[in-house]
Motif scaffolding. Structure first.
Motif, PDB file in Angstrom:
ATOM      1  N   VAL A   1      -6.379  97.059  26.867  1.00  0.00           N
ATOM      2  CA  VAL A   1      -5.318  96.540  25.998  1.00  0.00           C
ATOM      3  C   VAL A   1      -4.506  95.479  26.738  1.00  0.00           C
ATOM      4  O   VAL A   1      -4.131  94.454  26.164  1.00  0.00           O
ATOM      5  CB  VAL A   1      -4.413  97.685  25.509  1.00  0.00           C
ATOM      6  N   ILE A   2      -4.238  95.720  28.018  1.00  0.00           N
ATOM      7  CA  ILE A   2      -3.516  94.713  28.804  1.00  0.00           C
ATOM      8  C   ILE A   2      -4.311  93.422  28.868  1.00  0.00           C
ATOM      9  O   ILE A   2      -3.761  92.321  28.701  1.00  0.00           O
ATOM     10  CB  ILE A   2      -3.235  95.256  30.220  1.00  0.00           C
ATOM     11  N   ALA A   3      -5.631  93.522  29.090  1.00  0.00           N
ATOM     12  CA  ALA A   3      -6.473  92.329  29.108  1.00  0.00           C
ATOM     13  C   ALA A   3      -6.468  91.636  27.755  1.00  0.00           C
ATOM     14  O   ALA A   3      -6.416  90.398  27.672  1.00  0.00           O
ATOM     15  CB  ALA A   3      -7.898  92.702  29.505  1.00  0.00           C
ATOM     16  N   ALA A   4      -6.504  92.411  26.668  1.00  0.00           N
ATOM     17  CA  ALA A   4      -6.491  91.825  25.328  1.00  0.00           C
ATOM     18  C   ALA A   4      -5.169  91.130  25.035  1.00  0.00           C
ATOM     19  O   ALA A   4      -5.136  90.108  24.327  1.00  0.00           O
ATOM     20  CB  ALA A   4      -6.759  92.901  24.283  1.00  0.00           C
ATOM     21  N   MET A   5      -4.089  91.643  25.581  1.00  0.00           N
ATOM     22  CA  MET A   5      -2.790  90.991  25.380  1.00  0.00           C
ATOM     23  C   MET A   5      -2.765  89.628  26.045  1.00  0.00           C
ATOM     24  O   MET A   5      -2.183  88.670  25.517  1.00  0.00           O
ATOM     25  CB  MET A   5      -1.677  91.885  25.928  1.00  0.00           C
ATOM     26  N   GLY A   6      -3.400  89.513  27.207  1.00  0.00           N
ATOM     27  CA  GLY A   6      -3.500  88.201  27.849  1.00  0.00           C
ATOM     28  C   GLY A   6      -4.307  87.235  27.006  1.00  0.00           C
ATOM     29  O   GLY A   6      -3.949  86.061  26.857  1.00  0.00           O
TER      30      GLY A   6
ATOM     31  N   ALA B   1     -14.175  87.858  33.361  1.00  0.00           N
ATOM     32  CA  ALA B   1     -14.194  87.357  34.736  1.00  0.00           C
ATOM     33  C   ALA B   1     -12.876  87.664  35.438  1.00  0.00           C
ATOM     34  O   ALA B   1     -12.860  88.071  36.613  1.00  0.00           O
ATOM     35  CB  ALA B   1     -14.466  85.855  34.746  1.00  0.00           C
ATOM     36  N   PHE B   2     -11.764  87.512  34.727  1.00  0.00           N
ATOM     37  CA  PHE B   2     -10.466  87.770  35.353  1.00  0.00           C
ATOM     38  C   PHE B   2     -10.224  89.257  35.558  1.00  0.00           C
ATOM     39  O   PHE B   2      -9.556  89.650  36.525  1.00  0.00           O
ATOM     40  CB  PHE B   2      -9.352  87.133  34.525  1.00  0.00           C
ATOM     41  N   VAL B   3     -10.746  90.091  34.662  1.00  0.00           N
ATOM     42  CA  VAL B   3     -10.694  91.534  34.906  1.00  0.00           C
ATOM     43  C   VAL B   3     -11.437  91.859  36.199  1.00  0.00           C
ATOM     44  O   VAL B   3     -10.961  92.635  37.040  1.00  0.00           O
ATOM     45  CB  VAL B   3     -11.287  92.302  33.722  1.00  0.00           C
ATOM     46  N   GLY B   4     -12.612  91.234  36.380  1.00  0.00           N
ATOM     47  CA  GLY B   4     -13.385  91.457  37.599  1.00  0.00           C
ATOM     48  C   GLY B   4     -12.682  90.938  38.836  1.00  0.00           C
ATOM     49  O   GLY B   4     -12.684  91.595  39.892  1.00  0.00           O
TER      50      GLY B   4
ATOM     51  N   ALA C   1       2.512 103.409  31.775  1.00  0.00           N
ATOM     52  CA  ALA C   1       3.782 102.785  32.154  1.00  0.00           C
ATOM     53  C   ALA C   1       3.604 101.287  32.369  1.00  0.00           C
ATOM     54  O   ALA C   1       4.444 100.480  31.942  1.00  0.00           O
ATOM     55  CB  ALA C   1       4.337 103.447  33.415  1.00  0.00           C
ATOM     56  N   VAL C   2       2.501 100.901  33.026  1.00  0.00           N
ATOM     57  CA  VAL C   2       2.224  99.474  33.226  1.00  0.00           C
ATOM     58  C   VAL C   2       2.025  98.787  31.877  1.00  0.00           C
ATOM     59  O   VAL C   2       2.520  97.676  31.648  1.00  0.00           O
ATOM     60  CB  VAL C   2       0.989  99.275  34.123  1.00  0.00           C
ATOM     61  N   LEU C   3       1.307  99.436  30.959  1.00  0.00           N
ATOM     62  CA  LEU C   3       1.109  98.870  29.623  1.00  0.00           C
ATOM     63  C   LEU C   3       2.437  98.668  28.914  1.00  0.00           C
ATOM     64  O   LEU C   3       2.655  97.628  28.271  1.00  0.00           O
ATOM     65  CB  LEU C   3       0.198  99.788  28.798  1.00  0.00           C
TER      66      LEU C   3
ATOM     67  N   PRO D   1      -2.383  89.514  34.146  1.00  0.00           N
ATOM     68  CA  PRO D   1      -2.164  90.976  34.225  1.00  0.00           C
ATOM     69  C   PRO D   1      -3.444  91.774  34.204  1.00  0.00           C
ATOM     70  O   PRO D   1      -3.772  92.433  33.234  1.00  0.00           O
ATOM     71  CB  PRO D   1      -1.324  91.253  32.963  1.00  0.00           C
ATOM     72  N   ARG D   2      -4.213  91.782  35.315  1.00  0.00           N
ATOM     73  CA  ARG D   2      -5.507  92.446  35.337  1.00  0.00           C
ATOM     74  C   ARG D   2      -5.727  93.414  36.496  1.00  0.00           C
ATOM     75  O   ARG D   2      -6.717  94.106  36.529  1.00  0.00           O
ATOM     76  CB  ARG D   2      -6.644  91.401  35.459  1.00  0.00           C
TER      77      ARG D   2
END
Length: 220
Positions: free
Chosen positions: A40-45, A62-65, A164-166, A216-217
Motif C-alpha cells: 500500500v505504501i508503494a501504491a501511494m507513491g 524497481a524502487f521496492v527492490g 504505524a509506518v503506513l 517510501p520503500r
C-alpha cells in the motif's frame, strides 16, 4: 455533511479492523497483512506520481527492490534498522530524482518505455550481480529487526510497526496533497503549459513527483 460522517466512520471501522485483525489470524495471515501494508505504501507513491502529477511510471517494483536490498545489505553489515531505512529512503529519493529527468523531455507512453527500461535494468542487476544481491539466492543472514530497543522479530510486533509506518506515510501524503505542492502536482497533470504560465516550476515539480513517489520503500 452526512457523506463526510459516513466516510469518517468507515475509515474508523477499517482502522479498528486492521488493528484487531492479528488477534484473529495465525502467523502466516499476519505476514500477509504486513506485506499488504508495504505494498500500500508503494501504491501511494505511484498514486502521487501518476494520479496527481500525471507522470507515467512502470518502475515502482524497481524502487521496492532498491529499498529492500539497500536496507538488507546495510543491516547485515551492522547498521541499525532506523539508519538503514533512512539511507535506503534517501537513495530511492536520489535515484527517483535522476529518473525524473527523462520525464522533462518525453511524455505518456514514451515515458512508460523509459521507466520500463529502468525497471528491467534493475531486475537484471538484482538477478545477476551475485556479489551484491546474492542473485537468485538473495541475501542471507539478515538480522532480526529491532528499532529503539523494540524487538520486531515476531509477526505481530512487525505488523504493528508496518501499520504505524503506513499511518505516518498516509498522514504525510494527505498533508502534501492539500498543500501548495499537491495543487502544483495537479496543475502539472492537467495542463503543464498553463501551470508554467501561472508560475509553477514544472521542471522542479516533475522531478519532485518522481523523487517523492519513489522514496517510501525501505521497510520491505
Amino acid at each position: 455533511m452526512a457523506s463526510r460522517f459516513l466516510t469518517t466512520a468507515a475509515l474508523a471501522i477499517c482502522a479498528l479492523a486492521l488493528i484487531a485483525a492479528p488477534l484473529l489470524l495465525k502467523n502466516y495471515g499476519v505476514y500477509l497483512l504486513s506485506l499488504w501494508t508495504i505494498y500500500v505504501i508503494a501504491a501511494m507513491g505511484l498514486n502521487l506520481m501518476l494520479g496527481y502529477a500525471g507522470q507515467v511510471s512502470l518502475a515502482q517494483g524497481a524502487f521496492v527492490g532498491i529499498g529492500a536490498y539497500s536496507a538488507a545489505l546495510l543491516t547485515t553489515h551492522g547498521w541499525p534498522l532506523g539508519a538503514a531505512a533512512l539511507f535506503a529512503l534517501l537513495l530511492s529519493f536520489a535515484i527517483g530524482w535522476l529518473l525524473g529527468y527523462p520525464a522533462l523531455r518525453v511524455r505518456h507512453h514514451y515515458l512508460a518505455f523509459v521507466t520500463l527500461a529502468f525497471s528491467t535494468l534493475a531486475f537484471l542487476v538484482f538477478r545477476n550481480e551475485e556479489w551484491l544481491t546474492g542473485g537468485i539466492y538473495g541475501i542471507s543472514g539478515v538480522p532480526r529487526p529491532s528499532l529503539l530497543g523494540l524487538e520486531l522479530a515476531r509477526p505481530i510486533p512487525f505488523y504493528e510497526f508496518c501499520l504505524a509506518v503506513l499511518a505516518i506515510v498516509t498522514a504525510a501524503m494527505a498533508f502534501m496533497i492539500r498543500s501548495p505542492w499537491g495543487r502544483a502536482f495537479t496543475a502539472l497533470r492537467e495542463n503543464p503549459l498553463r501551470a508554467l504560465s501561472l508560475g509553477v516550476d514544472t521542471r522542479l515539480y516533475t522531478l519532485m513527483a518522481f523523487a517523492i513517489g519513489s522514496a517510501p520503500r525501505p521497510i520491505r
